[in-house]
Design a protein around this motif. Structure first.
Motif, mmCIF file in Angstrom:
data_model
loop_
_atom_site.group_PDB
_atom_site.id
_atom_site.type_symbol
_atom_site.label_atom_id
_atom_site.label_comp_id
_atom_site.label_asym_id
_atom_site.label_seq_id
_atom_site.Cartn_x
_atom_site.Cartn_y
_atom_site.Cartn_z
ATOM 1 N N GLU A 1 -18.451 14.670 -8.102
ATOM 2 C CA GLU A 1 -19.453 14.994 -7.110
ATOM 3 C C GLU A 1 -19.074 15.805 -6.044
ATOM 4 N N ASP A 2 -18.077 15.779 -5.607
ATOM 5 C CA ASP A 2 -17.478 16.824 -4.703
ATOM 6 C C ASP A 2 -17.254 18.436 -5.474
ATOM 7 N N LEU A 3 -17.110 18.279 -6.638
ATOM 8 C CA LEU A 3 -17.061 19.412 -7.403
ATOM 9 C C LEU A 3 -18.386 20.174 -7.331
ATOM 10 N N ARG A 4 -19.172 19.214 -7.894
ATOM 11 C CA ARG A 4 -20.729 19.445 -8.190
ATOM 12 C C ARG A 4 -21.303 20.082 -6.923
ATOM 13 N N ILE B 1 -12.785 26.990 -7.168
ATOM 14 C CA ILE B 1 -12.584 25.735 -6.116
ATOM 15 C C ILE B 1 -10.899 25.866 -6.133
ATOM 16 N N THR B 2 -10.409 25.299 -5.312
ATOM 17 C CA THR B 2 -9.043 24.975 -5.216
ATOM 18 C C THR B 2 -8.644 23.478 -4.987
ATOM 19 N N GLY B 3 -7.933 23.050 -6.053
ATOM 20 C CA GLY B 3 -7.461 21.639 -5.858
ATOM 21 C C GLY B 3 -6.085 21.554 -5.632
ATOM 22 N N GLY B 4 -5.828 20.780 -4.928
ATOM 23 C CA GLY B 4 -4.157 20.639 -4.455
ATOM 24 C C GLY B 4 -3.823 19.179 -4.811
ATOM 25 N N SER B 5 -4.332 18.097 -3.740
ATOM 26 C CA SER B 5 -3.811 16.944 -3.414
ATOM 27 C C SER B 5 -4.267 16.374 -4.939
ATOM 28 N N ILE B 6 -5.554 16.637 -5.438
ATOM 29 C CA ILE B 6 -6.371 15.956 -6.700
ATOM 30 C C ILE B 6 -5.379 16.428 -8.049
ATOM 31 N N ALA B 7 -4.754 17.402 -7.905
ATOM 32 C CA ALA B 7 -3.823 17.628 -9.279
ATOM 33 C C ALA B 7 -2.561 16.693 -9.102
ATOM 34 N N VAL B 8 -2.176 16.154 -8.026
ATOM 35 C CA VAL B 8 -1.035 15.360 -7.747
ATOM 36 C C VAL B 8 -1.429 13.925 -7.914
ATOM 37 N N LYS B 9 -2.483 13.378 -7.246
ATOM 38 C CA LYS B 9 -2.805 12.240 -7.123
ATOM 39 C C LYS B 9 -3.876 11.539 -8.498
ATOM 40 N N ASP B 10 -4.341 12.449 -8.931
ATOM 41 C CA ASP B 10 -5.703 12.320 -10.030
ATOM 42 C C ASP B 10 -5.472 13.288 -11.081
ATOM 43 N N ARG B 11 -4.458 13.660 -11.681
ATOM 44 C CA ARG B 11 -4.063 14.546 -12.668
ATOM 45 C C ARG B 11 -5.343 14.697 -13.690
ATOM 46 N N GLU B 12 -5.569 13.746 -14.300
ATOM 47 C CA GLU B 12 -6.551 13.631 -15.426
ATOM 48 C C GLU B 12 -8.084 14.366 -14.856
ATOM 49 N N THR B 13 -8.468 13.794 -13.830
ATOM 50 C CA THR B 13 -9.664 14.333 -13.303
ATOM 51 C C THR B 13 -9.360 15.894 -12.934
ATOM 52 N N PHE B 14 -8.469 16.390 -12.426
ATOM 53 C CA PHE B 14 -8.315 17.727 -12.135
ATOM 54 C C PHE B 14 -8.213 18.335 -13.594
ATOM 55 N N LEU B 15 -7.466 17.958 -14.736
ATOM 56 C CA LEU B 15 -7.584 18.666 -16.074
ATOM 57 C C LEU B 15 -8.929 18.628 -16.467
ATOM 58 N N SER B 16 -9.633 17.459 -16.410
ATOM 59 C CA SER B 16 -10.978 17.562 -16.852
ATOM 60 C C SER B 16 -12.107 18.657 -16.242
ATOM 61 N N ILE C 1 -10.777 21.617 -15.354
ATOM 62 C CA ILE C 1 -10.503 22.878 -15.851
ATOM 63 C C ILE C 1 -11.149 22.783 -17.554
ATOM 64 N N ALA C 2 -11.271 21.745 -18.191
ATOM 65 C CA ALA C 2 -12.006 21.742 -19.520
ATOM 66 C C ALA C 2 -13.582 21.967 -19.408
ATOM 67 N N LYS C 3 -13.929 21.410 -18.167
ATOM 68 C CA LYS C 3 -15.411 21.378 -17.936
ATOM 69 C C LYS C 3 -15.694 22.967 -17.486
ATOM 70 N N GLY D 1 -10.984 29.876 -15.041
ATOM 71 C CA GLY D 1 -11.250 30.829 -14.084
ATOM 72 C C GLY D 1 -11.786 30.496 -12.990
ATOM 73 N N LYS D 2 -12.311 29.230 -13.042
ATOM 74 C CA LYS D 2 -13.080 28.521 -11.931
ATOM 75 C C LYS D 2 -12.337 27.508 -11.072
ATOM 76 N N ILE D 3 -11.041 27.087 -11.617
ATOM 77 C CA ILE D 3 -10.256 26.174 -10.876
ATOM 78 C C ILE D 3 -8.923 26.761 -10.621
ATOM 79 N N ILE D 4 -8.825 26.686 -9.233
ATOM 80 C CA ILE D 4 -7.537 27.332 -8.760
ATOM 81 C C ILE D 4 -6.466 26.055 -8.418
ATOM 82 N N LEU D 5 -5.319 26.113 -8.702
ATOM 83 C CA LEU D 5 -4.102 24.956 -8.589
ATOM 84 C C LEU D 5 -3.755 25.793 -6.972
ATOM 85 N N GLY D 6 -3.812 24.492 -6.180
ATOM 86 C CA GLY D 6 -3.283 24.811 -4.854
ATOM 87 C C GLY D 6 -1.921 24.038 -4.659
#
Length: 261
Positions: free
Chosen positions: A87-90, A100-115, A117-119, A123-128
């Motif tokens: 919802e935050d991403l939407r 968008i830049t995702g930092g903490s999410i890539a550590v704490k909820d890796r699967e959501t962050f990877l989803s 990238i897939a969705k 080019g739209k998702i930056i790793l912080g």
């Protein structure tokens, strides 16, 4: 190398911190839109917009400011801070974020962050990848994860990440120069060679790697050339602009001379 000024938001105002410490907050403008429009007037095309309230609250807070800047300028905005859920991403993309830049999410909820990238596509998702002593820091830099920086980046590179923003927290807001050695190390260790066959049947090696965006510590115009020579794809500039260490006219001239793509 792309020039990417930063606007950090607390309580709707344009602020800067030192080393990510909220107690060092300094307000530079009550109206972030004015700041963004001034950037655009000097030929700047990109903006790094950080919701510091969101980073602390762990959900998007200042999306209305994102929406305002996106609707009243042509700036391509990467937005970060508090992005923890689909919802935050939407909300971020609906409010006008280009990336968008995702930092903490890539550590704490890796699967959501990877989803994400897939969705949305890499080019739209930056790793912080923000670090202190080469360890990843999260939650508005208030929490150290113990995860080593370079392996962290390489792991997400394998998962398709193309863009990485790396801030050396010890440098951020200090106006003492960027972490040149750190960026050189990251770029060297994330290089990949790909062999391809040209139209004439000749094998050709192409060097692939991440698009590394340097952030933190920039204090002098001369440092831009050094970051470009290292291979940084972009650089985020914050306090150096607000404290008049680098003028918008200098940045305008840089873009005219070297291009912003």
């Amino acid at each position: 190398m792309r020039i990417i000024p930063a606007i950090d938001i607390i309580e709707g105002k344009c602020v800067r911190l030192s080393k990510g410490d909220y107690d060092t907050k300094k307000i530079y403008n009550e109206n972030p839109l004015e700041v963004a429009q001034e950037f655009e007037a000097h030929g700047i095309e990109y903006l790094h917009l950080v919701d510091l309230d969101g980073a602390k609250s762990k959900h998007v807070v200042n999306h209305k400011i994102l929406e305002q800047i996106a609707s009243k300028t042509q700036l391509k905005i990467d937005f970060g801070g508090g992005l923890k859920s689909d919802e935050d991403l939407r909300i971020a993309f609906d409010s006008g974020a280009t990336q968008i830049t995702g930092g903490s999410i890539a550590v704490k909820d890796r699967e959501t962050f990877l989803s994400w990238i897939a969705k949305y596509g890499a080019g739209k998702i930056i790793l912080g990848a923000d670090a202190k002593d080469e360890k990843i820091a999260i939650s508005g830099w208030e929490e150290e994860s113990g995860i080593s920086l370079v392996p962290f980046i390489k792991e997400f590179q394998k998962q398709g990440i193309e863009y990485v923003i790396c801030t050396d927290i010890s440098k951020d807001g200090m106006l003492q120069g960027p972490a040149f050695d750190l960026y050189k190390n990251i770029l060297e260790k994330t290089k990949k060679w790909e062999t391809r066959i040209t139209g004439s049947g000749v094998e050709d090696e192409e060097v692939l790697g991440i698009h590394l965006i340097a952030s933190g510590g920039i204090s002098d115009y001369s440092e831009l050339g050094k970051l470009a020579d290292l291979g940084c794809e972009g650089t985020i500039i914050g306090k150096a602009i607000y404290e008049n260490k680098i003028s918008l006219k200098q940045l305008e001239n840089y873009i005219l001379e070297y291009g912003s793509q």
